[in-house]
Design a protein around this motif. Structure first.
Motif, mmCIF file in Angstrom:
data_model
loop_
_atom_site.group_PDB
_atom_site.id
_atom_site.type_symbol
_atom_site.label_atom_id
_atom_site.label_comp_id
_atom_site.label_asym_id
_atom_site.label_seq_id
_atom_site.Cartn_x
_atom_site.Cartn_y
_atom_site.Cartn_z
ATOM 1 N N TYR A 59 0.815 -1.206 0.000
ATOM 2 C CA TYR A 59 0.000 0.000 0.000
ATOM 3 C C TYR A 59 0.853 1.261 0.000
ATOM 4 C CZ TYR A 59 0.887 0.004 5.092
ATOM 5 O OH TYR A 59 1.487 -0.011 6.334
ATOM 6 N N ASP A 60 2.167 1.106 0.132
ATOM 7 C CA ASP A 60 3.101 2.221 0.083
ATOM 8 C C ASP A 60 4.430 1.675 -0.428
ATOM 9 O OD1 ASP A 60 4.134 4.759 0.327
ATOM 10 O OD2 ASP A 60 3.551 5.035 2.409
ATOM 11 N N ASP A 61 5.416 2.544 -0.638
ATOM 12 C CA ASP A 61 6.668 2.119 -1.254
ATOM 13 C C ASP A 61 7.274 0.886 -0.593
ATOM 14 O OD1 ASP A 61 6.604 3.982 -3.203
ATOM 15 O OD2 ASP A 61 8.017 5.371 -2.269
ATOM 16 N N ARG A 62 7.305 0.865 0.736
ATOM 17 C CA ARG A 62 7.924 -0.257 1.450
ATOM 18 C C ARG A 62 7.018 -0.802 2.557
ATOM 19 N NH1 ARG A 62 14.507 0.752 1.690
ATOM 20 N NH2 ARG A 62 14.696 1.617 -0.424
ATOM 21 N N LYS A 63 5.720 -0.614 2.396
ATOM 22 C CA LYS A 63 4.767 -1.082 3.397
ATOM 23 C C LYS A 63 3.720 -1.967 2.735
ATOM 24 C CE LYS A 63 5.331 3.121 6.155
ATOM 25 N NZ LYS A 63 4.660 4.317 6.747
ATOM 26 N N GLY A 64 3.570 -3.179 3.256
ATOM 27 C CA GLY A 64 2.603 -4.084 2.643
ATOM 28 C C GLY A 64 2.388 -5.345 3.446
ATOM 29 N N HIS A 65 1.703 -6.315 2.824
ATOM 30 C CA HIS A 65 1.319 -7.550 3.506
ATOM 31 C C HIS A 65 1.515 -8.757 2.599
ATOM 32 C CE1 HIS A 65 -0.859 -4.429 5.785
ATOM 33 N NE2 HIS A 65 -0.820 -5.265 6.801
ATOM 34 N N ILE A 66 1.717 -9.910 3.224
ATOM 35 C CA ILE A 66 1.781 -11.186 2.520
ATOM 36 C C ILE A 66 0.943 -12.212 3.282
ATOM 37 C CG2 ILE A 66 4.052 -10.817 1.491
ATOM 38 C CD1 ILE A 66 5.256 -12.539 3.721
ATOM 39 N N VAL A 67 0.542 -13.266 2.553
ATOM 40 C CA VAL A 67 -0.090 -14.422 3.198
ATOM 41 C C VAL A 67 0.659 -15.669 2.757
ATOM 42 C CG1 VAL A 67 -2.371 -13.369 3.372
ATOM 43 C CG2 VAL A 67 -1.790 -14.662 1.318
ATOM 44 N N ASP A 68 0.765 -16.650 3.664
ATOM 45 C CA ASP A 68 1.498 -17.864 3.319
ATOM 46 C C ASP A 68 0.651 -19.117 3.527
ATOM 47 O OD1 ASP A 68 1.522 -18.574 6.031
ATOM 48 O OD2 ASP A 68 3.680 -18.315 6.289
ATOM 49 N N ASN A 80 0.868 -21.354 5.660
ATOM 50 C CA ASN A 80 0.723 -21.766 7.056
ATOM 51 C C ASN A 80 -0.341 -20.940 7.763
ATOM 52 O OD1 ASN A 80 1.460 -23.443 9.250
ATOM 53 N ND2 ASN A 80 2.766 -21.824 10.098
ATOM 54 N N LYS A 81 -1.303 -20.425 6.958
ATOM 55 C CA LYS A 81 -2.426 -19.645 7.505
ATOM 56 C C LYS A 81 -1.952 -18.416 8.276
ATOM 57 C CE LYS A 81 -5.079 -23.948 8.026
ATOM 58 N NZ LYS A 81 -3.960 -24.834 7.631
ATOM 59 N N SER A 82 -0.905 -17.773 7.762
ATOM 60 C CA SER A 82 -0.319 -16.616 8.437
ATOM 61 C C SER A 82 -0.351 -15.378 7.550
ATOM 62 C CB SER A 82 1.133 -16.902 8.836
ATOM 63 O OG SER A 82 1.214 -17.994 9.725
ATOM 64 N N VAL A 83 -0.488 -14.215 8.199
ATOM 65 C CA VAL A 83 -0.432 -12.922 7.539
ATOM 66 C C VAL A 83 0.707 -12.128 8.166
ATOM 67 C CG1 VAL A 83 -1.711 -10.844 6.894
ATOM 68 C CG2 VAL A 83 -2.947 -12.995 7.302
ATOM 69 N N PHE A 84 1.526 -11.495 7.308
ATOM 70 C CA PHE A 84 2.672 -10.726 7.781
ATOM 71 C C PHE A 84 2.606 -9.305 7.226
ATOM 72 C CE2 PHE A 84 3.941 -15.126 7.765
ATOM 73 C CZ PHE A 84 4.673 -15.296 8.945
ATOM 74 N N HIS A 85 3.170 -8.369 8.004
ATOM 75 C CA HIS A 85 3.181 -6.954 7.631
ATOM 76 C C HIS A 85 4.614 -6.446 7.667
ATOM 77 C CE1 HIS A 85 2.407 -2.528 8.877
ATOM 78 N NE2 HIS A 85 2.223 -2.635 7.581
ATOM 79 N N THR A 86 4.971 -5.613 6.672
ATOM 80 C CA THR A 86 6.276 -4.956 6.689
ATOM 81 C C THR A 86 6.095 -3.452 6.602
ATOM 82 O OG1 THR A 86 8.471 -4.836 5.664
ATOM 83 C CG2 THR A 86 6.586 -5.060 4.175
ATOM 84 N N GLN A 87 7.019 -2.719 7.240
ATOM 85 C CA GLN A 87 7.020 -1.266 7.147
ATOM 86 C C GLN A 87 8.300 -0.738 6.513
ATOM 87 O OE1 GLN A 87 5.048 0.965 10.464
ATOM 88 N NE2 GLN A 87 5.364 -0.942 11.607
ATOM 89 N N ASP A 88 9.210 -1.673 6.167
ATOM 90 C CA ASP A 88 10.459 -1.258 5.532
ATOM 91 C C ASP A 88 10.804 -2.075 4.290
ATOM 92 O OD1 ASP A 88 11.278 -3.698 6.545
ATOM 93 O OD2 ASP A 88 12.612 -2.850 8.058
ATOM 94 N N GLY A 89 9.928 -3.023 3.921
ATOM 95 C CA GLY A 89 10.142 -3.831 2.739
ATOM 96 C C GLY A 89 11.058 -5.014 2.916
ATOM 97 N N SER A 90 11.655 -5.158 4.106
ATOM 98 C CA SER A 90 12.625 -6.236 4.290
ATOM 99 C C SER A 90 12.445 -7.036 5.575
ATOM 100 C CB SER A 90 14.047 -5.667 4.257
ATOM 101 O OG SER A 90 14.233 -4.684 5.264
ATOM 102 N N THR A 91 11.782 -6.474 6.571
ATOM 103 C CA THR A 91 11.513 -7.216 7.802
ATOM 104 C C THR A 91 10.002 -7.348 7.959
ATOM 105 O OG1 THR A 91 11.570 -5.181 9.148
ATOM 106 C CG2 THR A 91 13.622 -6.447 8.948
ATOM 107 N N TRP A 92 9.578 -8.530 8.413
ATOM 108 C CA TRP A 92 8.160 -8.848 8.445
ATOM 109 C C TRP A 92 7.726 -9.272 9.840
ATOM 110 C CZ3 TRP A 92 5.141 -8.294 4.058
ATOM 111 C CH2 TRP A 92 5.846 -8.076 2.863
#
Length: 319
Positions: A186-195, A197-209
């Motif tokens: 949703y922003d240059d280095r901020k977003g979400h993934i799903v995997d 293993n029924k998990s959702v992850f968020h990043t605010q720097d594009g590299s750590t989740w």
């Protein structure tokens, strides 16, 4: 609506594409139903896995590395064989914020960058010599200056902050190593993934989740729409949709179909999945749309006119 989503849509509107009535295909449709979905003639018979809007119109990607473009005369094939020419399947796509470059990823480490204004194709495949399958991609920024995020089937997120240039790639394993099925920013280095293993992850720097859910979901996750830190939509198995509002996960049960993709904006949206199922969210509720296909749908494009869904058997339906 996120700042990035607003900017991208404004660019596409300014080009006359997102609302371009002239882009309607002249090819005769197979059938239309009371919900307004039309079965459109497709130039391919293989599965189409993703669809995106660009300044040149809508593009879909799929089996054997095919890339399709929506034109005034209907859908046509503009690329066959993928970025390497080896015919690797393409599973995910995204477009730069200015709508000029279409990125796509797929099997055997395939990564391509297609300039929709010139037709030039750049091959970024096998970053760091990785040839595993890539399931999805998100790009932020403008053409030639994009941040690129690639979801790996091996549970790794690969990323480049320099437009995918060689030697600029790195990776991180956010979770347990389960396949990452979808990514959205949703922003240059901020977003979400799903995997897987029924998990959702968020990043605010594009590299750590950081993991933000989802406990006791009991279904697989297939699609994610990241509209903000407190506005995330996830689609999954068993007809389930989950919304993160910044405080809690709110579930909704649409039925039995596995839902492969989801797009929501300002509370209204679409989700698509198995058996040709399409669900439309209005007034806070998901309601089924009848469609002219029974094929499994893989992706939906809502921020366009018409709305489009694609799937198995080369299926393309428009609304």
């Amino acid at each position: 609506m996120s700042e990035r989503t607003e900017t991208r849509r404004s660019v596409l509107k300014a080009t006359g594409v997102a609302l371009g009535a002239a882009a309607l295909p002249s090819v005769a449709s197979a059938s239309t139903n009371e919900s307004g979905w039309t079965d459109v003639e497709s130039p391919v018979g293989g599965t189409l896995y993703d669809i995106e809007q660009t300044t040149a119109g809508a593009y879909a990607v799929g089996d054997a590395g095919v890339v399709l473009e929506r034109t005034e005369k209907g859908w046509k094939k503009v690329l066959d064989g993928g970025p390497t020419g080896n015919g690797n399947n393409l599973y995910g796509a995204d477009v730069t914020d200015d709508g000029k470059r279409l990125w796509f990823v797929g099997s055997s480490g395939s990564i391509g960058e297609y300039d929709v204004t010139t037709g030039n194709l750049n091959d970024h495949s096998a970053p760091m010599d990785v040839t595993s399958n890539f399931n999805d991609v998100a790009v932020t920024g403008e053409a030639g200056e994009a941040n690129v995020y690639v979801a790996g089937d091996s549970g790794k997120m690969y990323y480049s902050f320099e437009n995918g240039a060689t030697q600029t790639w790195d990776y991180v394993t956010p979770g347990s190593g389960s396949a990452i099925n979808a990514v959205d920013f949703y922003d240059d280095r901020k977003g979400h993934i799903v995997d897987g293993n029924k998990s959702v992850f968020h990043t605010q720097d594009g590299s750590t989740w950081d993991k933000i859910g989802l406990a006791d979901a009991n279904v697989n996750f297939y699609g994610v729409d990241s509209d903000g830190a407190d506005d995330v939509w996830v689609s999954g198995g068993g007809g389930m949709v989950f919304h993160w509002n910044g405080t809690s996960w709110v579930p909704a049960d649409t039925g039995d179909a596995g839902l492969r993709d989801i797009e929501v904006e300002n509370g209204e949206g679409l989700t698509v999945g198995g058996g040709g199922n399409v669900y439309d969210r209005e007034s806070g509720e998901w309601k089924p749309d009848t469609t002219p296909t029974g094929q499994n749908l893989k992706a939906v494009l809502r921020k366009s006119d018409p709305e489009i869904a694609v799937g198995a058997g080369g299926t393309i339906i428009e609304h």
